[in-house]
Design an enzyme around this catalytic site. Structure first.
Site, short mmCIF file in Angstrom:
data_model
loop_
_atom_site.label_atom_id
_atom_site.label_comp_id
_atom_site.label_asym_id
_atom_site.label_seq_id
_atom_site.Cartn_x
_atom_site.Cartn_y
_atom_site.Cartn_z
N ARG A 18 0.84 -1.22 0.00
CA ARG A 18 0.00 0.00 0.00
C ARG A 18 0.85 1.25 0.00
O ARG A 18 0.34 2.37 0.01
CB ARG A 18 -0.91 0.00 1.23
CG ARG A 18 -2.28 -0.57 1.00
CD ARG A 18 -2.23 -1.97 0.51
NE ARG A 18 -3.56 -2.53 0.28
CZ ARG A 18 -3.85 -3.81 0.45
NH1 ARG A 18 -2.92 -4.66 0.83
NH2 ARG A 18 -5.06 -4.24 0.21
N THR A 65 10.79 -3.51 1.59
CA THR A 65 9.98 -4.45 2.35
C THR A 65 10.50 -5.86 2.12
O THR A 65 11.55 -6.06 1.49
CB THR A 65 8.48 -4.29 2.01
OG1 THR A 65 7.72 -5.07 2.94
CG2 THR A 65 8.13 -4.72 0.60
N LYS A 69 14.95 -6.33 3.61
CA LYS A 69 15.40 -5.34 4.60
C LYS A 69 16.83 -5.62 5.10
O LYS A 69 17.59 -4.68 5.36
CB LYS A 69 14.44 -5.28 5.79
CG LYS A 69 13.10 -4.65 5.43
CD LYS A 69 12.21 -4.49 6.64
CE LYS A 69 10.86 -3.95 6.22
NZ LYS A 69 9.95 -3.72 7.35
N ASN A 90 14.57 0.02 6.11
CA ASN A 90 13.30 0.10 5.38
C ASN A 90 13.21 1.37 4.51
O ASN A 90 12.24 1.56 3.79
CB ASN A 90 12.09 0.01 6.33
CG ASN A 90 11.73 1.35 6.95
OD1 ASN A 90 12.58 2.23 7.12
ND2 ASN A 90 10.47 1.52 7.31
N ASP A 105 10.50 1.93 10.99
CA ASP A 105 9.43 1.04 11.49
C ASP A 105 9.15 1.27 12.98
O ASP A 105 7.99 1.41 13.39
CB ASP A 105 9.82 -0.43 11.28
CG ASP A 105 9.71 -0.85 9.82
OD1 ASP A 105 8.90 -0.24 9.08
OD2 ASP A 105 10.42 -1.79 9.42
N GLY A 134 10.93 -10.32 12.85
CA GLY A 134 11.54 -9.05 12.45
C GLY A 134 10.77 -7.85 12.99
O GLY A 134 11.37 -6.85 13.43
N ARG A 156 6.53 -18.40 20.88
CA ARG A 156 6.41 -19.85 20.80
C ARG A 156 7.79 -20.50 20.91
O ARG A 156 7.98 -21.47 21.62
CB ARG A 156 5.72 -20.21 19.47
CG ARG A 156 5.54 -21.67 19.23
CD ARG A 156 4.84 -21.91 17.92
NE ARG A 156 5.57 -21.30 16.78
CZ ARG A 156 5.19 -21.41 15.52
NH1 ARG A 156 4.09 -22.05 15.21
NH2 ARG A 156 5.91 -20.84 14.56
N ARG A 158 11.42 -20.20 22.17
CA ARG A 158 12.15 -19.42 23.16
C ARG A 158 13.48 -18.89 22.62
O ARG A 158 13.88 -17.75 22.89
CB ARG A 158 12.38 -20.27 24.41
CG ARG A 158 12.77 -19.42 25.56
CD ARG A 158 12.89 -20.18 26.85
NE ARG A 158 13.33 -19.23 27.85
CZ ARG A 158 12.55 -18.74 28.80
NH1 ARG A 158 11.30 -19.11 28.89
NH2 ARG A 158 13.03 -17.87 29.67
N TYR A 224 -2.56 -5.28 9.16
CA TYR A 224 -3.63 -4.41 8.63
C TYR A 224 -4.50 -5.14 7.61
O TYR A 224 -5.32 -4.53 6.93
CB TYR A 224 -3.07 -3.10 8.08
CG TYR A 224 -1.90 -3.24 7.14
CD1 TYR A 224 -2.10 -3.51 5.80
CD2 TYR A 224 -0.60 -3.10 7.60
CE1 TYR A 224 -1.03 -3.63 4.94
CE2 TYR A 224 0.47 -3.22 6.75
CZ TYR A 224 0.25 -3.49 5.41
OH TYR A 224 1.31 -3.63 4.57
P1 ATR Z 1 7.94 -10.87 10.91
O1 ATR Z 1 9.32 -10.68 10.37
O2 ATR Z 1 6.86 -10.29 10.03
O3 ATR Z 1 7.80 -10.43 12.32
P2 ATR Z 1 8.43 -13.70 11.31
O4 ATR Z 1 9.87 -13.41 11.46
O5 ATR Z 1 8.02 -14.81 10.40
O6 ATR Z 1 7.61 -12.43 10.81
O7 ATR Z 1 7.82 -13.93 12.76
C1 ATR Z 1 6.59 -14.46 12.94
C2 ATR Z 1 6.24 -14.52 14.43
O8 ATR Z 1 4.96 -15.15 14.55
C3 ATR Z 1 7.21 -15.35 15.26
O9 ATR Z 1 7.27 -14.83 16.57
C4 ATR Z 1 6.51 -16.71 15.26
O10 ATR Z 1 6.85 -17.52 16.35
P3 ATR Z 1 8.14 -18.51 16.28
O11 ATR Z 1 9.34 -17.64 16.57
O12 ATR Z 1 7.89 -19.52 17.31
O13 ATR Z 1 8.16 -19.07 14.88
C5 ATR Z 1 5.07 -16.28 15.40
N1 ATR Z 1 4.14 -17.33 14.98
C6 ATR Z 1 3.86 -17.71 13.72
N2 ATR Z 1 2.94 -18.70 13.71
C7 ATR Z 1 2.62 -18.95 15.02
C8 ATR Z 1 1.74 -19.85 15.70
N3 ATR Z 1 0.96 -20.70 15.02
N4 ATR Z 1 1.69 -19.80 17.07
C9 ATR Z 1 2.46 -18.94 17.76
N5 ATR Z 1 3.32 -18.06 17.18
C10 ATR Z 1 3.40 -18.06 15.84
#
Ligand code: ATR
Length: 283
Positions: A18, A65, A69, A90, A105, A134, A156, A158, A224
């Site tokens: 967008r 994007t 990045k 960005n 960001d 990220g 999820r 650690r 969004y």
């Molecule tokens: P971005 O860069 O847009 O933040 P990302 O790096 O893919 O995207 O991160 C996605 C986040 O969503 C992570 O915190 C991921 O958790 P994990 O580190 O355990 O992968 C979280 N996430 C994605 N699917 C999930 C699910 N089904 N339950 C809990 N957390 C989830």
């Protein structure tokens, strides 16, 4: 800084962005011809060479994007402090033969909270961040920079959460099941996970989480698409202030525009309405 010159959003894919809608609104408002375009760069290509080609063909700036990045961070000549902290860029400006990388960001996120908070003191309270990707990186660093001293994070996985611990002093990291305890007294809870996005399962939190937050807490979903997520609905039903992802999208864009053109553009109702119409048309 030149008032002319082409601008773009670089991504792969990038047609869904967008950013052209937002920036062209501002360019037209300034009486400039709309020159902000979507600019795909294949991740297989040499990224720095692609940027050099852009500079040579009249671009003065670009947003960046996914998935570029980090590539932009490595490709530019000079980095802003925020970009340096995050290892991600960005916003690029092509200035006098140099490529300058910034990251708006996190500051955009904080500006969107301030707009929604209307003077309530969210900075003085603990903040709970859900997720460790990220987006969470930028947000944790920005909250720390904004003066939040008690940042709590659940994820999820650690190990991914722990990789972020250097971004804020004394950040508390817990597993997902600790959410209700971690939410205790928080003035902000922000979902940075992909849960709740179009095509993903909703983020369903126990009611105890909303009950544990400070009564006037901001609950923010940075997605969004859709604008109104089940998390925001649940937060509003519990009496909290829901903050959707539109504010962060608009404010990070405004800060990028200011880098290129020297003035911060107005986020007016006409722009918001245009963006909401565009988002709901697809949603
Ligand atoms: P971005 O860069 O847009 O933040 P990302 O790096 O893919 O995207 O991160 C996605 C986040 O969503 C992570 O915190 C991921 O958790 P994990 O580190 O355990 O992968 C979280 N996430 C994605 N699917 C999930 C699910 N089904 N339950 C809990 N957390 C989830």
């Amino acid at each position: 800084m030149s008032a002319a010159g082409k601008l773009a959003i670089i991504g792969w894919p990038v047609a869904q962005s967008r950013s052209p809608l937002i920036h062209n609104h501002w360019l037209v408002a300034r009486g400039e011809e709309a020159v902000y375009q979507a600019y795909p760069i294949d991740p297989q290509d040499d990224f720095r060479q692609a940027l050099q080609h852009m500079a040579a063909s009249g671009f003065v700036g670009a947003n960046v994007t996914a998935p570029h990045k980090e590539a932009a961070f490595s490709a530019v000549d000079v980095l802003s402090a925020a970009a340096q902290t995050l290892g991600a860029v960005n916003t690029i400006s092509f200035q006098n033969g140099q490529m300058v990388g910034a990251n708006t960001d996190g500051a955009g996120f904080v500006a969107s909270l301030d707009e929604a908070a209307q003077g309530t003191g969210w900075r003085a309270r603990p903040a709970l961040v859900l997720g460790a990707g990220g987006a969470a990186r930028a947000i944790v660093a920005a909250l720390d920079h904004a003066g939040v001293t008690d940042i709590r994070l659940v994820n999820r996985t650690r190990a991914k959460a722990e990789a972020l611990s250097g971004l804020a002093e004394n950040m508390q990291i817990e597993d997902w099941h600790a959410c209700p305890d971690m939410a205790d007294g928080c003035g902000l809870m922000v979902n940075t996970t992909s849960l709740g996005m179009v095509g993903k399962p909703p983020l369903a939190l126990p009611e105890a989480v909303f009950a544990a937050l400070s009564p006037e807490a901001l609950v923010c979903d940075i997605v969004y698409a859709p604008l109104e997520t089940p998390l925001l609905q649940a937060a509003r039903a519990a009496g909290h202030v829901g903050v959707d992802g539109l504010g962060m999208l608009l404010h990070q864009a405004a800060l990028s525009f200011e880098i290129w053109r020297g003035t911060r553009p107005q986020i007016d109702t006409a722009l918001r309405d245009k963006l909401i119409a565009d988002l709901t048309q697809e949603g």
